[in-house]
Design an enzyme around this catalytic site. Structure first.
Site, PDB file in Angstrom:
ATOM      1  NE  ARG A 147      30.039  -4.814  22.509  1.00  0.00           N
ATOM      2  CZ  ARG A 147      30.531  -5.809  21.785  1.00  0.00           C
ATOM      3  NH1 ARG A 147      29.754  -6.460  20.921  1.00  0.00           N
ATOM      4  NH2 ARG A 147      31.790  -6.158  21.874  1.00  0.00           N
ATOM      5  CE1 TYR A 159      32.882 -10.616  20.741  1.00  0.00           C
ATOM      6  CE2 TYR A 159      31.538  -9.670  22.494  1.00  0.00           C
ATOM      7  CZ  TYR A 159      31.909  -9.735  21.161  1.00  0.00           C
ATOM      8  OH  TYR A 159      31.317  -8.901  20.260  1.00  0.00           O
ATOM      9  CG  ASP A 211      27.676  -9.481  22.205  1.00  0.00           C
ATOM     10  OD1 ASP A 211      27.017 -10.491  22.505  1.00  0.00           O
ATOM     11  OD2 ASP A 211      28.197  -9.305  21.079  1.00  0.00           O
ATOM     12  CG  HIS A 213      30.183 -13.263  21.507  1.00  0.00           C
ATOM     13  ND1 HIS A 213      30.932 -14.272  20.955  1.00  0.00           N
ATOM     14  CD2 HIS A 213      30.058 -12.331  20.542  1.00  0.00           C
ATOM     15  CE1 HIS A 213      31.253 -13.966  19.712  1.00  0.00           C
ATOM     16  NE2 HIS A 213      30.722 -12.789  19.424  1.00  0.00           N
ATOM     17  CD  GLU A 237      24.972  -8.278  20.450  1.00  0.00           C
ATOM     18  OE1 GLU A 237      25.067  -7.062  20.736  1.00  0.00           O
ATOM     19  OE2 GLU A 237      25.666  -8.827  19.592  1.00  0.00           O
ATOM     20  CD  GLU A 263      26.767 -11.190  16.728  1.00  0.00           C
ATOM     21  OE1 GLU A 263      26.598 -10.044  17.150  1.00  0.00           O
ATOM     22  OE2 GLU A 263      27.836 -11.820  16.872  1.00  0.00           O
ATOM     23  NE  ARG A 284      23.410  -7.846  17.739  1.00  0.00           N
ATOM     24  CZ  ARG A 284      24.233  -6.897  17.282  1.00  0.00           C
ATOM     25  NH1 ARG A 284      23.769  -5.698  17.012  1.00  0.00           N
ATOM     26  NH2 ARG A 284      25.507  -7.158  17.098  1.00  0.00           N
ATOM     27  CD  GLU A 340      28.056  -4.249  16.649  1.00  0.00           C
ATOM     28  OE1 GLU A 340      27.415  -5.122  16.014  1.00  0.00           O
ATOM     29  OE2 GLU A 340      28.971  -4.516  17.436  1.00  0.00           O
ATOM     30  CD1 TRP A 403      35.589 -16.576  21.646  1.00  0.00           C
ATOM     31  CD2 TRP A 403      34.525 -15.978  19.763  1.00  0.00           C
ATOM     32  NE1 TRP A 403      35.957 -15.290  21.354  1.00  0.00           N
ATOM     33  CE2 TRP A 403      35.308 -14.892  20.217  1.00  0.00           C
ATOM     34  CE3 TRP A 403      33.773 -15.831  18.599  1.00  0.00           C
ATOM     35  CZ2 TRP A 403      35.360 -13.671  19.528  1.00  0.00           C
ATOM     36  CZ3 TRP A 403      33.806 -14.630  17.922  1.00  0.00           C
ATOM     37  CH2 TRP A 403      34.600 -13.558  18.390  1.00  0.00           C
TER      38      TRP A 403
HETATM   39  C1  CS2 Z   1      29.808  -9.253  17.673  1.00  0.00           C
HETATM   40  C2  CS2 Z   1      30.974  -9.414  16.793  1.00  0.00           C
HETATM   41  O1  CS2 Z   1      29.622  -7.004  17.133  1.00  0.00           O
HETATM   42  C3  CS2 Z   1      29.147  -7.939  17.752  1.00  0.00           C
HETATM   43  O2  CS2 Z   1      28.152  -7.877  18.428  1.00  0.00           O
HETATM   44  O3  CS2 Z   1      29.266 -10.253  18.374  1.00  0.00           O
HETATM   45  O4  CS2 Z   1      32.110  -8.863  17.422  1.00  0.00           O
HETATM   46  C4  CS2 Z   1      31.279 -10.841  16.354  1.00  0.00           C
HETATM   47  O5  CS2 Z   1      31.965 -11.523  17.339  1.00  0.00           O
HETATM   48  C5  CS2 Z   1      32.093 -10.783  15.091  1.00  0.00           C
HETATM   49  O6  CS2 Z   1      31.387 -10.120  14.124  1.00  0.00           O
HETATM   50  C6  CS2 Z   1      32.473 -12.177  14.595  1.00  0.00           C
HETATM   51  O7  CS2 Z   1      33.060 -12.080  13.356  1.00  0.00           O
HETATM   52 MG    MG Z   2      27.366  -9.654  19.112  1.00  0.00          MG
END
Ligand code: CS2
Ligand code: MG
Length: 403
Positions: A147, A159, A211, A213, A237, A263, A284, A340, A403
């Site tokens: 990634r 991020y 990602d 996010h 993602e 996630e 996810r 992951e 975020w």
């Molecule tokens: C994430 C994480 O791994 C990922 O794809 O989006 O970094 C996520 O931000 C954290 O698990 C938040 O606690």
């Molecule tokens: Mg993520």
């Protein structure tokens, strides 16, 4: 056999983890992960104050019945706190069943469907060159899927990007939330250059992932997916927040870049429409945040009907206990896609002795009975809870955004 104790262990070997340990009168112990980053104590209290007392005296072999009892019996449904707590109980009960049978969890689920579990790691850097250096190091370490995230000119922190070169990425900050600034325009104009540079230097051998996010609107996400098509991503993602599952129809109309979402989901209901309308390619959801092995299996079975594959979240803020459970699940689940794996510090791995292993881009849960992960309680006690929070993000004019 009866449950005699259910104890919650909160420890911070570098970051906070919530672990549930269930003890029985005449059988083995079992453990489960209940970590919810930045809201750890809410789950610890839900367990300690509301679930643990209900477990005492119950037969730990009745995993399905206990799941239904805790889910339907609370009347209040879903949500990350409730479901993470139920998941920890579920994991611990599968751990006990596996130890009792003398079998690793993947054997109880139906046995291995593959030789190993392909995992993706992260390569990030404050600029494209730093990211390419990290990519080279991860490729050298054997990873077949990477990634990539990088700093964006004009934004102080982004991020997925570590604060200093080669430091492990850790989003949470001790004490209080960090505030970050976000501009979708700057990001959208820059990020295709990163992928162009990666493919130009390393070619198309590794799977590439990215990602977003939850930052973009559906039409912005569609634009990004289209712009990244020449670089053949394995997945893009969380392109847009997924509370509105129908929003993904718009993205799908414009791009063939595969999408991975889930996630932050806690139940099958959060992804039902995304799966049934084939609006995503990878789901996810995790063992910890989506109700344990018992519920994750249900999500994966629904996904299989629609050719959606699994792609469990595996950040270092889910404990090595969750990683163990995830690897058993991944080794078995017929419609597996990718796992992951962000890795853990030495300190974290010492607190959680484990049978899982990494070898040349693939992982295996090991053949120890149950989950194959334990907690060293004495060591865990040396690292008490430290308040820590995830960042919040604001647009350049100060408006709060995802975020
Ligand atoms: C994430 C994480 O791994 C990922 O794809 O989006 O970094 C996520 O931000 C954290 O698990 C938040 O606690
Ligand atoms: Mg993520």
């Amino acid at each position: 056999m009866k449950i005699t104790h259910a104890d919650v262990i909160v420890s911070c070997p570098g970051r906070n983890f919530v672990t549930l340990k269930i003890r029985t009168d005449s059988g083995p112990d079992g453990i489960g992960d209940a970590t919810l980053n930045g809201r750890e104590l809410a789950v610890a209290s839900y367990l300690k104050d509301h679930i643990c007392p209900l477990l005492i005296g119950r037969d730990p072999s009745r995993i399905e019945d206990i799941w239904q009892y805790l889910y339907k019996g609370a009347y209040w449904r879903r949500g990350p706190v409730t479901v993470s707590a139920i998941a920890a109980v579920d994991m611990a009960l599968w751990d006990i069943k596996g130890k009792q049978a003398g079998l690793p969890l993947y054997q109880l689920l139906g046995g291995a469907s593959r030789e190993g579990v392909i995992v993706y790691t992260h390569a990030n850097g404050r600029d494209i060159d730093e990211t390419l250096d990290q990519y080279a190091a991860k490729k050298e370490a054997g990873y077949k899927a990477i990634r990539v995230q990088c700093g964006i000119p004009g934004m102080k922190s982004v991020y997925g990007v570590s604060k200093s070169k080669d430091a492990a990425y850790e989003p949470a900050t001790k004490g209080w939330s960090e505030e970050q600034c976000w501009s979708s325009e700057k990001y959208l104009n820059y990020v295709p250059k990163l992928f162009e540079a990666v493919r130009e230097r390393f070619g198309f051998d590794e799977h590439l992932l990215h990602d977003v996010h939850h930052r973009l609107t559906p039409i912005e996400a569609a634009r990004l997916g289209k712009a990244l098509e020449p670089y053949s991503l394995f997945w893009l993602e969380d392109p847009t927040p997924a509370e509105d599952q129908a929003a993904f129809r718009l993205i799908r109309q414009h791009t063939t870049t595969p999408l991975a979402v889930g996630e932050v989901f806690n139940s099958i209901w959060d992804c039902k429409q995304l799966i049934e309308e084939q609006l995503i390619d990878y789901i996810r959801t995790t063992v910890t945040h989506a109700g344990g092995i018992t519920h994750l299996r249900r999500i994966a079975d629904l996904a299989a009907l629609y050719q959606v594959r699994t792609g469990s979240h595996g950040p270092s803020d889910l404990s090595p206990v969750c990683m163990g459970a995830a690897l058993h699940f991944d080794l078995w689940v017929p419609n597996f896609g990718m796992q992951e794996y962000m890795g853990y510090s030495e300190q974290m791995l010492e607190v959680f002795p484990h049978a899982w292993r990494f070898d040349n881009g693939f992982m295996h849960p090991g053949d120890a009975p149950g989950l194959g992960v334990e907690i060293d309680e004495k060591l865990a006690a040396r690292y008490p809870y430290e308040p820590a929070y995830l960042p919040v993000a604001r647009l350049e004019d100060g408006t709060l955004c995802s975020w």
